[in-house]
Design a protein around this motif. Structure first.
Motif, PDB file in Angstrom:
ATOM      1  N   PHE A   1       0.906  -1.095  -0.333  1.00  0.00           N
ATOM      2  CA  PHE A   1      -0.156  -0.059   0.200  1.00  0.00           C
ATOM      3  C   PHE A   1       0.679   0.932   0.373  1.00  0.00           C
ATOM      4  O   PHE A   1       0.451   2.490  -0.758  1.00  0.00           O
ATOM      5  CB  PHE A   1      -0.670  -0.333   1.635  1.00  0.00           C
ATOM      6  CG  PHE A   1      -1.907  -0.655   1.365  1.00  0.00           C
ATOM      7  CD1 PHE A   1      -2.367  -1.624   0.123  1.00  0.00           C
ATOM      8  CD2 PHE A   1      -2.614  -1.319   2.390  1.00  0.00           C
ATOM      9  CE1 PHE A   1      -3.699  -2.411  -0.496  1.00  0.00           C
ATOM     10  CE2 PHE A   1      -3.219  -2.427   2.057  1.00  0.00           C
ATOM     11  CZ  PHE A   1      -4.864  -2.458   0.969  1.00  0.00           C
ATOM     12  N   ARG A   2       1.539   1.056   0.410  1.00  0.00           N
ATOM     13  CA  ARG A   2       2.911   2.242   0.607  1.00  0.00           C
ATOM     14  C   ARG A   2       3.606   2.375  -0.116  1.00  0.00           C
ATOM     15  O   ARG A   2       3.719   4.023  -0.627  1.00  0.00           O
ATOM     16  CB  ARG A   2       4.188   1.972   2.385  1.00  0.00           C
ATOM     17  CG  ARG A   2       4.816   3.455   1.847  1.00  0.00           C
ATOM     18  CD  ARG A   2       4.136   4.839   2.377  1.00  0.00           C
ATOM     19  NE  ARG A   2       5.349   5.917   2.904  1.00  0.00           N
ATOM     20  CZ  ARG A   2       5.465   6.250   3.981  1.00  0.00           C
ATOM     21  NH1 ARG A   2       5.505   4.902   5.243  1.00  0.00           N
ATOM     22  NH2 ARG A   2       6.056   6.957   4.126  1.00  0.00           N
TER      23      ARG A   2
ATOM     24  N   GLU B   1       2.629   6.710  -2.611  1.00  0.00           N
ATOM     25  CA  GLU B   1       4.229   6.817  -2.646  1.00  0.00           C
ATOM     26  C   GLU B   1       4.261   7.292  -3.995  1.00  0.00           C
ATOM     27  O   GLU B   1       4.961   8.575  -4.815  1.00  0.00           O
ATOM     28  CB  GLU B   1       5.016   6.519  -2.756  1.00  0.00           C
ATOM     29  CG  GLU B   1       5.535   6.172  -0.671  1.00  0.00           C
ATOM     30  CD  GLU B   1       6.375   7.149  -0.064  1.00  0.00           C
ATOM     31  OE1 GLU B   1       6.784   8.367  -0.810  1.00  0.00           O
ATOM     32  OE2 GLU B   1       5.640   7.419   0.836  1.00  0.00           O
ATOM     33  N   PHE B   2       3.409   7.224  -5.524  1.00  0.00           N
ATOM     34  CA  PHE B   2       3.896   7.431  -6.811  1.00  0.00           C
ATOM     35  C   PHE B   2       2.427   8.420  -6.933  1.00  0.00           C
ATOM     36  O   PHE B   2       2.921   9.096  -7.626  1.00  0.00           O
ATOM     37  CB  PHE B   2       3.463   6.166  -7.503  1.00  0.00           C
ATOM     38  CG  PHE B   2       3.633   5.170  -7.879  1.00  0.00           C
ATOM     39  CD1 PHE B   2       4.636   5.638  -8.714  1.00  0.00           C
ATOM     40  CD2 PHE B   2       3.238   3.609  -7.499  1.00  0.00           C
ATOM     41  CE1 PHE B   2       5.497   4.649  -8.947  1.00  0.00           C
ATOM     42  CE2 PHE B   2       4.504   2.927  -8.278  1.00  0.00           C
ATOM     43  CZ  PHE B   2       5.543   3.401  -8.511  1.00  0.00           C
TER      44      PHE B   2
ATOM     45  N   TYR C   1      13.637  12.580  -5.449  1.00  0.00           N
ATOM     46  CA  TYR C   1      13.402  11.275  -5.673  1.00  0.00           C
ATOM     47  C   TYR C   1      14.806  10.678  -6.054  1.00  0.00           C
ATOM     48  O   TYR C   1      15.792  11.581  -5.533  1.00  0.00           O
ATOM     49  CB  TYR C   1      12.813  11.606  -6.833  1.00  0.00           C
ATOM     50  CG  TYR C   1      11.556  11.050  -7.672  1.00  0.00           C
ATOM     51  CD1 TYR C   1       9.974  10.440  -6.724  1.00  0.00           C
ATOM     52  CD2 TYR C   1      11.039  12.982  -7.402  1.00  0.00           C
ATOM     53  CE1 TYR C   1       8.753  10.704  -6.856  1.00  0.00           C
ATOM     54  CE2 TYR C   1       9.257  13.413  -7.097  1.00  0.00           C
ATOM     55  CZ  TYR C   1       8.673  11.848  -7.332  1.00  0.00           C
ATOM     56  OH  TYR C   1       7.048  12.351  -7.473  1.00  0.00           O
ATOM     57  N   LEU C   2      14.430   9.373  -6.094  1.00  0.00           N
ATOM     58  CA  LEU C   2      16.054   8.943  -5.452  1.00  0.00           C
ATOM     59  C   LEU C   2      16.993   7.953  -6.577  1.00  0.00           C
ATOM     60  O   LEU C   2      15.826   7.924  -7.630  1.00  0.00           O
ATOM     61  CB  LEU C   2      16.458   8.056  -4.653  1.00  0.00           C
ATOM     62  CG  LEU C   2      16.049   9.104  -2.792  1.00  0.00           C
ATOM     63  CD1 LEU C   2      15.974   7.888  -1.583  1.00  0.00           C
ATOM     64  CD2 LEU C   2      17.546  10.246  -2.589  1.00  0.00           C
ATOM     65  N   LEU C   3      18.004   7.316  -6.916  1.00  0.00           N
ATOM     66  CA  LEU C   3      18.025   6.212  -8.037  1.00  0.00           C
ATOM     67  C   LEU C   3      17.247   6.932  -9.532  1.00  0.00           C
ATOM     68  O   LEU C   3      16.306   6.619 -10.481  1.00  0.00           O
ATOM     69  CB  LEU C   3      17.161   5.158  -7.549  1.00  0.00           C
ATOM     70  CG  LEU C   3      17.648   4.222  -6.268  1.00  0.00           C
ATOM     71  CD1 LEU C   3      16.935   2.786  -6.313  1.00  0.00           C
ATOM     72  CD2 LEU C   3      19.436   4.271  -6.317  1.00  0.00           C
TER      73      LEU C   3
ATOM     74  N   GLN D   1       9.364   4.605  -0.066  1.00  0.00           N
ATOM     75  CA  GLN D   1       9.299   3.496  -1.572  1.00  0.00           C
ATOM     76  C   GLN D   1      10.148   1.976  -1.082  1.00  0.00           C
ATOM     77  O   GLN D   1      10.191   1.156  -1.079  1.00  0.00           O
ATOM     78  CB  GLN D   1       9.186   3.604  -2.788  1.00  0.00           C
ATOM     79  CG  GLN D   1       7.695   4.328  -2.742  1.00  0.00           C
ATOM     80  CD  GLN D   1       7.968   4.403  -4.521  1.00  0.00           C
ATOM     81  OE1 GLN D   1       8.308   5.363  -4.857  1.00  0.00           O
ATOM     82  NE2 GLN D   1       6.994   4.616  -5.441  1.00  0.00           N
ATOM     83  N   LEU D   2      11.764   2.994  -1.149  1.00  0.00           N
ATOM     84  CA  LEU D   2      13.150   2.385  -0.553  1.00  0.00           C
ATOM     85  C   LEU D   2      13.199   1.438   0.428  1.00  0.00           C
ATOM     86  O   LEU D   2      13.285   0.328   0.462  1.00  0.00           O
ATOM     87  CB  LEU D   2      14.271   3.536  -0.920  1.00  0.00           C
ATOM     88  CG  LEU D   2      14.288   3.423  -2.648  1.00  0.00           C
ATOM     89  CD1 LEU D   2      16.238   4.507  -2.570  1.00  0.00           C
ATOM     90  CD2 LEU D   2      15.069   2.400  -3.062  1.00  0.00           C
TER      91      LEU D   2
END
Length: 274
Positions: free
Chosen positions: A217-218, A222-223, A233-235, A243-244
């Motif tokens: 769900f999380r 997060e999108f 944002y990362l990566l 998300q990570l």
């Protein structure tokens, strides 16, 4: 309509002279009260041998674990070095900043300590905690909405909310309420339905279901949730920190469900003679 409701809300629930009682603080208090009531209910329903002292010990460890873990986790995961330069600010909880993932780690450590004190199996305590957790998440996310924090990205949907301030004057997704429904109400309904079984499912089933459900769900929400400004944002601008941090929860949840199905260990309370 939802925007009108938000505009009529005040983050301060009650003012008594110089003392301000905020909805966010009340969410924690009511969450702990509900957790205590549910702990007593489930321990009886599952026919676990747990004394009043053991229940109080478990609750105290949970409370301390959540508060310390959530605050320290926020400072480490989302502080972007600020709290390393200003360590005294770690104590400034009144300024906001609590992390679910840090709180989860804290409550697991607290549960381990409680297990050693009460001699109730750690896996049973984590299963009990897993059923209780979504209610606290529901209240916490509602408080996030009242505070106008952790909002989502811009939207033209009719239930978009203008949070103002740093969020600007464009309507945004009320992602706090999306999380309140999915991570809170939906996840609690699933876990409570599982918890009604007598005898209860094997050890690891409930914490596995919770971690898997919360992680999924999380990750999805997060999108549309605006990432923390100090991190972004990362990566390669693909993922958020939330998300990570949620991906390992999904893996752990699946692993625990497999463990529970293979081992089939019954839920247990205090050993005889305690």
């Amino acid at each position: 309509m939802l925007n009108d409701i938000y505009q009529s809300l005040d983050p301060v629930a009650l003012t008594l002279g110089p003392l301000q009682i905020r909805w966010y603080g009340l969410a924690y208090i009511f969450g702990f009260i509900l957790a205590g009531l549910l702990l007593v209910h489930l321990s009886r329903r599952w026919k676990l041998k747990m004394s009043e002292d053991s229940i109080y010990t478990v609750l105290m460890c949970i409370v301390l674990g959540i508060i310390l873990g959530a605050r320290i986790g926020y400072c480490l995961f989302y502080g972007d070095g600020y709290y390393l330069a200003h360590p005294l600010k770690i104590l400034a909880i009144n300024e906001g900043g609590m992390s679910f993932h840090g709180g989860l780690l804290g409550v697991l450590i607290g549960g381990f300590v409680a297990s050693r004190i009460t001699h109730v199996p750690f896996a049973t305590l984590t299963d009990l905690g897993a059923v209780m957790a979504p209610l606290g998440l529901f209240l916490g996310r509602c408080a996030n909405f009242v505070n106008g924090e952790l909002w989502g990205g811009p939207t033209d949907l009719p239930w978009g909310v203008v949070f103002g301030g740093v969020a600007g004057n464009m309507p945004r997704h009320p992602s706090q309420l999306y999380e309140a429904v999915l991570e809170g109400l939906v996840l609690f309904a699933i876990l409570y339905c599982l918890a009604r079984r007598n005898p209860p499912h094997p050890r690891g089933t409930y914490i596995g279901t919770f971690l898997l459900g919360y992680g999924v769900f999380r990750f999805l929400i997060e999108f549309i949730r605006q990432p923390d400004a100090q991190i972004g944002y990362l990566l390669g601008d693909w993922f958020t920190m939330g998300q990570l941090l949620s991906l390992p929860l999904v893996v752990a949840g699946v692993a625990l469900l497999i463990y529970a199905r293979v081992k089939k260990l019954p839920q247990q309370g205090e050993p005889e003679g305690e």
